[in-house]
Design a protein around this motif. Structure first.
Motif, short mmCIF file in Angstrom:
data_model
loop_
_atom_site.label_atom_id
_atom_site.label_comp_id
_atom_site.label_asym_id
_atom_site.label_seq_id
_atom_site.Cartn_x
_atom_site.Cartn_y
_atom_site.Cartn_z
N UNK A 1 58.76 53.83 11.04
CA UNK A 1 59.70 53.34 10.02
C UNK A 1 61.11 53.23 10.58
N UNK A 2 61.50 54.24 11.35
CA UNK A 2 62.87 54.24 11.88
C UNK A 2 63.06 53.11 12.88
N UNK A 3 62.07 52.87 13.75
CA UNK A 3 62.16 51.75 14.69
C UNK A 3 62.25 50.42 13.95
N UNK A 4 61.47 50.28 12.89
CA UNK A 4 61.48 49.03 12.12
C UNK A 4 62.83 48.80 11.46
N UNK A 5 63.52 49.88 11.10
CA UNK A 5 64.86 49.74 10.51
C UNK A 5 65.84 49.11 11.49
N UNK A 6 65.56 49.21 12.77
CA UNK A 6 66.43 48.63 13.79
C UNK A 6 66.07 47.17 14.09
N UNK A 7 65.08 46.64 13.37
CA UNK A 7 64.72 45.24 13.54
C UNK A 7 63.43 45.01 14.30
N UNK A 8 62.84 46.06 14.86
CA UNK A 8 61.58 45.91 15.57
C UNK A 8 60.43 45.80 14.58
N UNK A 9 59.41 45.05 14.95
CA UNK A 9 58.12 45.20 14.29
C UNK A 9 57.43 46.36 15.01
N UNK A 10 56.91 47.31 14.26
CA UNK A 10 56.20 48.40 14.90
C UNK A 10 54.79 48.47 14.36
N UNK A 11 53.89 48.94 15.20
CA UNK A 11 52.49 49.08 14.80
C UNK A 11 51.96 50.38 15.39
N UNK A 12 51.15 51.07 14.62
CA UNK A 12 50.49 52.29 15.08
C UNK A 12 48.99 52.11 14.88
N UNK A 13 48.22 52.32 15.94
CA UNK A 13 46.82 51.93 15.94
C UNK A 13 45.86 53.11 16.00
N UNK A 14 44.72 52.91 15.39
CA UNK A 14 43.56 53.77 15.58
C UNK A 14 42.79 53.25 16.78
N UNK A 15 42.20 54.15 17.55
CA UNK A 15 41.33 53.73 18.65
C UNK A 15 40.13 54.67 18.69
N UNK A 16 39.12 54.32 19.46
CA UNK A 16 37.88 55.12 19.48
C UNK A 16 38.14 56.49 20.12
N UNK A 17 37.84 57.53 19.38
CA UNK A 17 37.97 58.90 19.89
C UNK A 17 36.62 59.31 20.49
N UNK A 18 36.40 58.87 21.70
CA UNK A 18 35.08 59.02 22.30
C UNK A 18 34.72 60.46 22.64
N UNK A 19 35.69 61.36 22.61
CA UNK A 19 35.39 62.77 22.90
C UNK A 19 35.31 63.61 21.62
N UNK A 20 35.40 62.96 20.48
CA UNK A 20 35.30 63.68 19.21
C UNK A 20 33.91 64.29 19.07
N UNK A 21 33.87 65.56 18.66
CA UNK A 21 32.63 66.30 18.44
C UNK A 21 31.83 66.53 19.72
N UNK A 22 32.44 66.28 20.87
CA UNK A 22 31.79 66.59 22.14
C UNK A 22 32.15 68.01 22.56
N UNK A 23 31.18 68.86 22.90
CA UNK A 23 31.49 70.26 23.21
C UNK A 23 32.45 70.42 24.39
N UNK A 24 32.42 69.49 25.34
CA UNK A 24 33.32 69.61 26.50
C UNK A 24 34.70 69.03 26.21
N UNK A 25 34.83 68.37 25.03
CA UNK A 25 36.09 67.72 24.66
C UNK A 25 36.56 66.83 25.83
N UNK A 26 37.85 66.97 26.20
CA UNK A 26 38.39 66.21 27.34
C UNK A 26 38.99 67.20 28.33
N UNK A 27 38.32 68.33 28.47
CA UNK A 27 38.88 69.43 29.26
C UNK A 27 38.12 69.61 30.56
#
Length: 320
Positions: free
Chosen positions: A90-116
């Motif tokens: 919101x703050x970036x958009x107030x300065x005149x930028x178009x901003x976008x925040x995206x969802x992406x595939x969380x391929x390590x979700x529910x994986x016991x090893x996670x990303x560690x």
């Protein structure tokens, strides 16, 4: 004759005034009213991948820069619309930028090893690849709709936090992609990394490097500030993978003579994945305006003094 001269002078003053105002547009707020639209940019294996797009209200400009934000969470958690990200966009958009925040595939979700450290390197690389693909698909969607959104396809800035920072760096330094534009392939205009790193610096060369802002703490125990194992895993663990963090990337940019801004917090930890959106917002605005929109980049290193948090992580001479 005198009247004509006065008229020409008035036109000159008005033109200069308009030019100055246009330049200040992305340095100072232009509105406090923002509309948010949620778009599905693609569906993969039945999963809708959405993005929130923040649009300044009553803004008639048609060639605005766009900032695309990618959240963190170790590829297993995180949301595009968490409170901090919403406030930042919101703050970036107030300065005149178009901003976008995206969802992406969380391929390590529910994986016991996670990303560690128990997550095999091959799986880590697949995770990077999937997220980069999603960022490119989101970019494709935005460019397909550039007229409706009023954006300049050649002024897209990537920004990310932690895991998101890792993949925006990889994406930004990848070869440009054709998006069916008459102007040809599109490269990103700049990238902002908040505690990010990449596994391979060979992807960075003169033509692929874009202006970059790196935020990092020297004592980050998850994503190394320089070059070290991801999560500081041991060599005998499946997830042992060397990542190259902000200082290493800045050194390469220096060698290539490509503009960058390294923002170091001495003794800082992984909290630098989120702090810049609030504490260093002005620096982000400065980077976007100076380095990206006006192509006036330089080699810049800002050092925030602090105390070493963990003795096992090497301090750097500039922090003493």
């Amino acid at each position: 004759m005198k009247k004509k001269a006065v008229f020409i002078f008035i036109i000159f003053i008005f033109t200069e005034y308009a030019a100055v105002n246009a330049q200040k547009r992305y340095l100072h707020p232009v509105t406090n009213q923002i509309d948010t639209e949620t778009h599905t940019y693609i569906i993969k294996n039945g999963e809708k991948l959405d993005m929130d797009i923040y649009l300044p209200v009553d803004d008639e400009k048609t060639d605005r820069p766009l900032l695309l934000f990618v959240h963190g969470g170790g590829f297993q958690s995180g949301k595009r619309n968490s409170e901090g990200i919403v406030n930042f966009c919101n703050r970036m958009a107030c300065y005149g930028y178009i901003t976008a925040s995206m969802t992406y595939r969380l391929t390590r979700k529910d994986q016991p090893e996670a990303f560690e450290c128990n997550c095999p390197v091959s799986e880590k690389m697949k995770t990077f690849d999937a997220a980069v693909e999603d960022i490119q698909d989101a970019t494709f969607y935005l460019i397909q709709n550039y007229e409706y959104l009023g954006i300049d396809p050649n002024k897209i800035i990537l920004a990310g936090s932690s895991a998101g920072a890792e993949v925006v760096l990889i994406t930004a330094y990848s070869p440009p992609v054709c998006y069916d534009l008459p102007s040809g392939p599109v490269s990103y205009a700049g990238v902002i990394s908040m505690a990010g790193a990449i596994p391979d610096t060979s992807i960075i060369y003169s033509e692929s490097a874009v202006p970059s802002l790196f935020f990092h703490g020297t004592d980050d125990n998850l994503v190394p500030y320089a070059s070290a194992p991801h999560h500081y895993c041991e060599k005998n663990q499946p997830g042992f993978l060397i990542l190259h963090g902000s200082q290493t990337l800045a050194n390469k940019f220096q060698t290539l003579e490509v503009p960058y801004w390294l923002h170091t917090t001495c003794g800082g930890g992984h909290e630098l994945a989120g702090r810049p959106m609030v504490d260093y917002f002005n620096e982000i605005i400065d980077f976007c305006y100076t380095f990206v929109l006006n192509n006036q980049g330089e080699f810049r290193h800002t050092i925030i003094k602090g105390k070493e948090q963990n003795p096992k992580y090497k301090q750097f001479n500039f922090c003493e």
